[in-house]
Design a protein around this motif. Structure first.
Motif, PDB file in Angstrom:
ATOM      1  N   GLU A 126     -67.262 -14.214 -81.951  1.00 27.10           N
ATOM      2  CA  GLU A 126     -67.618 -13.952 -80.560  1.00 27.10           C
ATOM      3  C   GLU A 126     -66.545 -13.115 -79.887  1.00 27.10           C
ATOM      4  OE1 GLU A 126     -69.626 -16.965 -77.830  1.00 27.10           O
ATOM      5  OE2 GLU A 126     -67.580 -16.915 -77.041  1.00 27.10           O
ATOM      6  N   ILE A 127     -66.993 -12.149 -79.104  1.00 26.87           N
ATOM      7  CA  ILE A 127     -66.109 -11.319 -78.293  1.00 26.87           C
ATOM      8  C   ILE A 127     -66.551 -11.481 -76.844  1.00 26.87           C
ATOM      9  CG2 ILE A 127     -65.243  -8.990 -77.840  1.00 26.87           C
ATOM     10  CD1 ILE A 127     -66.331  -8.226 -80.662  1.00 26.87           C
ATOM     11  N   LEU A 128     -65.596 -11.671 -75.955  1.00 24.85           N
ATOM     12  CA  LEU A 128     -65.887 -11.731 -74.522  1.00 24.85           C
ATOM     13  C   LEU A 128     -65.326 -10.478 -73.870  1.00 24.85           C
ATOM     14  CD1 LEU A 128     -64.955 -15.445 -73.724  1.00 24.85           C
ATOM     15  CD2 LEU A 128     -67.221 -14.497 -74.201  1.00 24.85           C
ATOM     16  N   ILE A 141     -75.950  -8.456 -84.105  1.00 25.70           N
ATOM     17  CA  ILE A 141     -75.098  -8.447 -82.924  1.00 25.70           C
ATOM     18  C   ILE A 141     -75.966  -8.693 -81.701  1.00 25.70           C
ATOM     19  CG2 ILE A 141     -73.495  -7.074 -81.531  1.00 25.70           C
ATOM     20  CD1 ILE A 141     -72.978  -5.462 -84.200  1.00 25.70           C
ATOM     21  N   SER A 142     -75.623  -9.710 -80.924  1.00 24.32           N
ATOM     22  CA  SER A 142     -76.351 -10.024 -79.696  1.00 24.32           C
ATOM     23  C   SER A 142     -75.441  -9.813 -78.504  1.00 24.32           C
ATOM     24  CB  SER A 142     -76.829 -11.475 -79.703  1.00 24.32           C
ATOM     25  OG  SER A 142     -77.710 -11.691 -80.762  1.00 24.32           O
ATOM     26  N   SER A 188     -80.493 -10.635 -72.654  1.00 24.82           N
ATOM     27  CA  SER A 188     -79.857 -10.409 -73.950  1.00 24.82           C
ATOM     28  C   SER A 188     -80.534  -9.244 -74.676  1.00 24.82           C
ATOM     29  CB  SER A 188     -79.885 -11.665 -74.817  1.00 24.82           C
ATOM     30  OG  SER A 188     -81.211 -12.011 -75.127  1.00 24.82           O
ATOM     31  N   PHE A 189     -79.802  -8.694 -75.622  1.00 28.39           N
ATOM     32  CA  PHE A 189     -80.258  -7.564 -76.424  1.00 28.39           C
ATOM     33  C   PHE A 189     -79.610  -7.707 -77.789  1.00 28.39           C
ATOM     34  CE2 PHE A 189     -79.492  -3.157 -77.930  1.00 28.39           C
ATOM     35  CZ  PHE A 189     -80.813  -2.715 -77.998  1.00 28.39           C
ATOM     36  N   ARG A 213     -72.325  -3.404 -64.548  1.00 31.54           N
ATOM     37  CA  ARG A 213     -71.573  -2.615 -63.564  1.00 31.54           C
ATOM     38  C   ARG A 213     -70.796  -3.496 -62.596  1.00 31.54           C
ATOM     39  NH1 ARG A 213     -76.539   0.864 -63.250  1.00 31.54           N
ATOM     40  NH2 ARG A 213     -76.159   2.400 -64.880  1.00 31.54           N
ATOM     41  N   ASP A 214     -70.993  -4.796 -62.681  1.00 29.69           N
ATOM     42  CA  ASP A 214     -70.285  -5.752 -61.825  1.00 29.69           C
ATOM     43  C   ASP A 214     -69.057  -6.266 -62.583  1.00 29.69           C
ATOM     44  OD1 ASP A 214     -69.346  -7.961 -60.384  1.00 29.69           O
ATOM     45  OD2 ASP A 214     -71.357  -8.685 -59.923  1.00 29.69           O
ATOM     46  N   PRO A 215     -67.848  -6.066 -62.048  1.00 30.09           N
ATOM     47  CA  PRO A 215     -66.629  -6.508 -62.749  1.00 30.09           C
ATOM     48  C   PRO A 215     -66.547  -8.020 -62.975  1.00 30.09           C
ATOM     49  CG  PRO A 215     -66.090  -5.082 -60.888  1.00 30.09           C
ATOM     50  CD  PRO A 215     -67.553  -5.361 -60.810  1.00 30.09           C
ATOM     51  N   ARG A 216     -67.342  -8.786 -62.251  1.00 29.93           N
ATOM     52  CA  ARG A 216     -67.344 -10.249 -62.430  1.00 29.93           C
ATOM     53  C   ARG A 216     -68.239 -10.678 -63.583  1.00 29.93           C
ATOM     54  NH1 ARG A 216     -69.291 -11.340 -56.492  1.00 29.93           N
ATOM     55  NH2 ARG A 216     -70.601  -9.708 -57.315  1.00 29.93           N
ATOM     56  N   THR A 217     -69.065  -9.769 -64.061  1.00 28.55           N
ATOM     57  CA  THR A 217     -70.009 -10.090 -65.128  1.00 28.55           C
ATOM     58  C   THR A 217     -69.278 -10.307 -66.446  1.00 28.55           C
ATOM     59  OG1 THR A 217     -71.812  -8.848 -64.113  1.00 28.55           O
ATOM     60  CG2 THR A 217     -71.946  -9.181 -66.486  1.00 28.55           C
ATOM     61  N   VAL A 218     -69.627 -11.391 -67.125  1.00 32.33           N
ATOM     62  CA  VAL A 218     -69.098 -11.688 -68.450  1.00 32.33           C
ATOM     63  C   VAL A 218     -70.117 -11.265 -69.493  1.00 32.33           C
ATOM     64  CG1 VAL A 218     -68.262 -13.484 -70.022  1.00 32.33           C
ATOM     65  CG2 VAL A 218     -67.735 -13.619 -67.573  1.00 32.33           C
ATOM     66  N   LEU A 219     -69.694 -10.445 -70.431  1.00 26.60           N
ATOM     67  CA  LEU A 219     -70.522 -10.016 -71.551  1.00 26.60           C
ATOM     68  C   LEU A 219     -70.101 -10.823 -72.770  1.00 26.60           C
ATOM     69  CD1 LEU A 219     -72.438  -8.103 -73.134  1.00 26.60           C
ATOM     70  CD2 LEU A 219     -70.495  -6.510 -73.298  1.00 26.60           C
ATOM     71  N   ILE A 220     -71.062 -11.521 -73.359  1.00 27.61           N
ATOM     72  CA  ILE A 220     -70.804 -12.269 -74.587  1.00 27.61           C
ATOM     73  C   ILE A 220     -71.420 -11.487 -75.740  1.00 27.61           C
ATOM     74  CG2 ILE A 220     -71.186 -14.421 -75.856  1.00 27.61           C
ATOM     75  CD1 ILE A 220     -71.615 -15.729 -73.021  1.00 27.61           C
ATOM     76  N   VAL A 221     -70.575 -11.099 -76.685  1.00 30.30           N
ATOM     77  CA  VAL A 221     -71.029 -10.382 -77.868  1.00 30.30           C
ATOM     78  C   VAL A 221     -70.905 -11.343 -79.044  1.00 30.30           C
ATOM     79  CG1 VAL A 221     -70.681  -8.378 -79.350  1.00 30.30           C
ATOM     80  CG2 VAL A 221     -70.225  -8.204 -76.888  1.00 30.30           C
ATOM     81  N   GLU A 222     -72.034 -11.718 -79.597  1.00 36.12           N
ATOM     82  CA  GLU A 222     -72.059 -12.645 -80.718  1.00 36.12           C
ATOM     83  C   GLU A 222     -72.395 -11.868 -81.982  1.00 36.12           C
ATOM     84  OE1 GLU A 222     -73.817 -17.019 -81.375  1.00 36.12           O
ATOM     85  OE2 GLU A 222     -75.336 -15.501 -80.975  1.00 36.12           O
TER      86      GLU A 222
END
Length: 136
Positions: free
Chosen positions: A4-6, A64-65, A72-73, A124-133
């Motif tokens: 996982e990458i955050l 990769i999700s 999600s994508f 585009r929101d700096p508060r958004t957390v992207l979880i890459v699994e």
């Protein structure tokens, strides 16, 4: 297995690149960085686990999700014996077979431009957390 990458959003994320998508540990990007989908990542290719690196060096496939809130994508990609995992800032997923020190995986089924626009809007929101699994 799973890795996982955050990462976080940034106002300059456009995700328009046709052949790559990139995560970076950098905190700031310009609008010209149209492949970047997340900043302030907690890992680069250098930081990936040994089991994932071994799997990718053997040419193994990964799923990769990308998840942001309820959106999600997913895409698939594969490894390559030429991967070096030495870049300490970035991770790049490529549609092509091109490999450099930032490459995580090649022959991906999607690039930044393929990410649904509602998900990109959230990025585009700096508060958004992207979880890459990464499943392998």
């Amino acid at each position: 297995m799973r890795e996982e990458i955050l990462a976080y959003g940034h106002p300059n994320i456009t995700a328009k690149h046709r052949s790559t998508m990139q995560l970076t540990k950098e905190t700031d990007i310009s609008v010209r960085a149209d492949c970047i989908i997340g900043v302030r990542a907690n890992k680069s290719v250098y930081d990936m686990s040994d089991p994932l690196k071994t799997h990718l060096l053997e040419g193994g496939e990964v799923e990769i999700s990308l998840t942001v809130n309820s959106l999600s994508f997913s895409l698939r990609a594969r490894g390559d014996s030429r991967l070096v995992f030495s870049n300490k800032l970035d991770s790049v997923i490529r549609r092509s077979k091109y490999v450099d020190d930032r490459t995580l995986a090649v022959e991906a089924t999607a690039a930044a431009k393929d990410i649904p626009r509602d998900l990109v809007k959230e990025l585009r929101d700096p508060r958004t957390v992207l979880i890459v699994e990464i499943l392998f």
